[in-house]
Design an enzyme around this catalytic site. Sequence first.
Site: not given
Ligand code: AMP
Length: 574
Positions: A243, A245, A250, A265, A294, A334, A409, A415
Amino acid sequence: MTFLRFVRILRQVEATSSRRATVALLAEALAELPPAEIPAAVLLLQGRIAPPFTGIELGLAEIEAARALATAAQVSEETVRQQLSQLGDLGQVAEQLLPPRPGGLTLAEVHTALLAIAHEHGAGAAGRKRAALADLLRRASPEEARYLLRIATGTLRVGVGDATLLEALACALLPAGRTALPVLERAYALTSDLAYVATLAQQGEAALRDVRLQVGKPVRMMLAERLPTPEAILDRLGSHQAEYKYDGERIQVHSDGSQFVIYSRRGERVTHQFPDLLAAWQATPHLPFILEAEAVVVDPDSGALLPFQRVLNRRVKHLTPALLEAHPLKGFVFDLLHLAGEDLITLPYRERRARLEAFLPSSPRWALAAARPVASPEELTAFFTEAVQAGAEGLVCKAWEGPYTAGERSTLWIKYKGPTAGRLADTLDLVIVGAWWGRGRRGGRYGSVLLAVYNAQEDRFETISRLGAGFSDEDLRQRLPALLDPLRRQDPPPRVLAALQPDVWFEPAIVCEVQAQELTRSPLHTAGRGQLGERGLALRFPRFVRFREEKGPYEATTVEEVLALAQASGIPLQ
Ligand code: AMP
């Protein structure tokens, strides 16, 4: 329990740096409490009067609390102010100014009184809050008053994290003790409500196992892992769905069928920040649900995705129609966690996504997260390129069969932010725990900060880097002092493990995103010491990217994640 006994427990906890000893202390205290008082004790131990998701805050500014103290101690406000500027802590001022007396408050009484203060609203509320606090202070011993004021002004910070409290609850309340911890953790992940979980724990493990999602209680969010290359992701997940990102904020949206609540979050109520998103749905009849999305600012004319920074423009006290129009949001959904009384989190992603696609009410303000099945590194790379061109940050790759693992996690979401020539595969979200004064151009200000990762196992913060590069002049002049000054303390905070000695220590609270070239081993840092010995992990050429205000210290990058990153980058870990 008397409030004095509770205060003595807080004192002991504050003086303890070992996690094990803290758990033992807390477990002993919890076992001593009458069952009806446990929920209040659990909240007060963290300096709260209600769980964060309720939005119930005492809302007492230090200045108001200082005025209440002046009334209770029968001194002038000026006297309190002077002492405050000398001692720096209103609790200590109270201890000095109030006459010695035995006090006689109970824990339950204090909690009820503080809740009543929080519920004061409307005209004259500030005065009534102050009077009620003065009344409590008049009945407190100086030692009790010290902690009462720290709770009232939201600065208790004895350093008891959720993980430590859950462990103490398991030891105190469940016959199986620590081995039953996962059951407690799951109940907490599904409800974010420690006081409620404590109540259930008193009824036994079965009650905890029966916990369901509740509209109005945020589910602790599932987090993604990272892997450096499309090949590594396909090795791990096989054929899966990727998907976009999205680079926004969030949100978890709850609806009981008519009313909406949005959680951040960190599980805080942020509904008021999203009136435009909600207006789009308010008119449509719908079933109760919990979903995740998001929220991204889009260009008002073209609808193109705009970078994260634009979300910040909306973070003001009063969102005006002009601001809403200038920075319109769109929600990219999502996940669907709950629908019409049915919890969906144990269903595989494949099914949750299908249910979401069938359910999502159509609206120009909401869309499904763009998704595509991928079966090879080439397909993944092609979709990644498309995502980045569309303004997304990269991809989140999701295993078809993966459940929604609340609060964890997971290796079922990975990601990917693109090729990594000359830098680490991803940025890290690190907690500021200390700072050094600057020199030259940065004289008289914080010149560099000490950063830490979170060790969830030990419930402590371990340092990984000193950072000075990348801060703008405005960051150095205004933002750093504004964010950090209220968190200053003389000694290292109890949950911080450091080898370096910065000029100033801070309560771990502020998270910033940092890019670095690589990880190395260093005796100056403690990240991963439990696993690695004396030379912890450290960052080379770290650079500040941005503050992550939506993340709390417990949402920071964990030591497990940096160990995994180090392993993926081929750092010898022995
Ligand atoms: P990170 O904050 O770098 O750990 O990346 C994960 C975050 O990506 C999640 O907490 C969401 O806020 C964001 N995110 C954006 N698009 C998506 C998606 N399609 N599915 C899940 N998380 C997403």
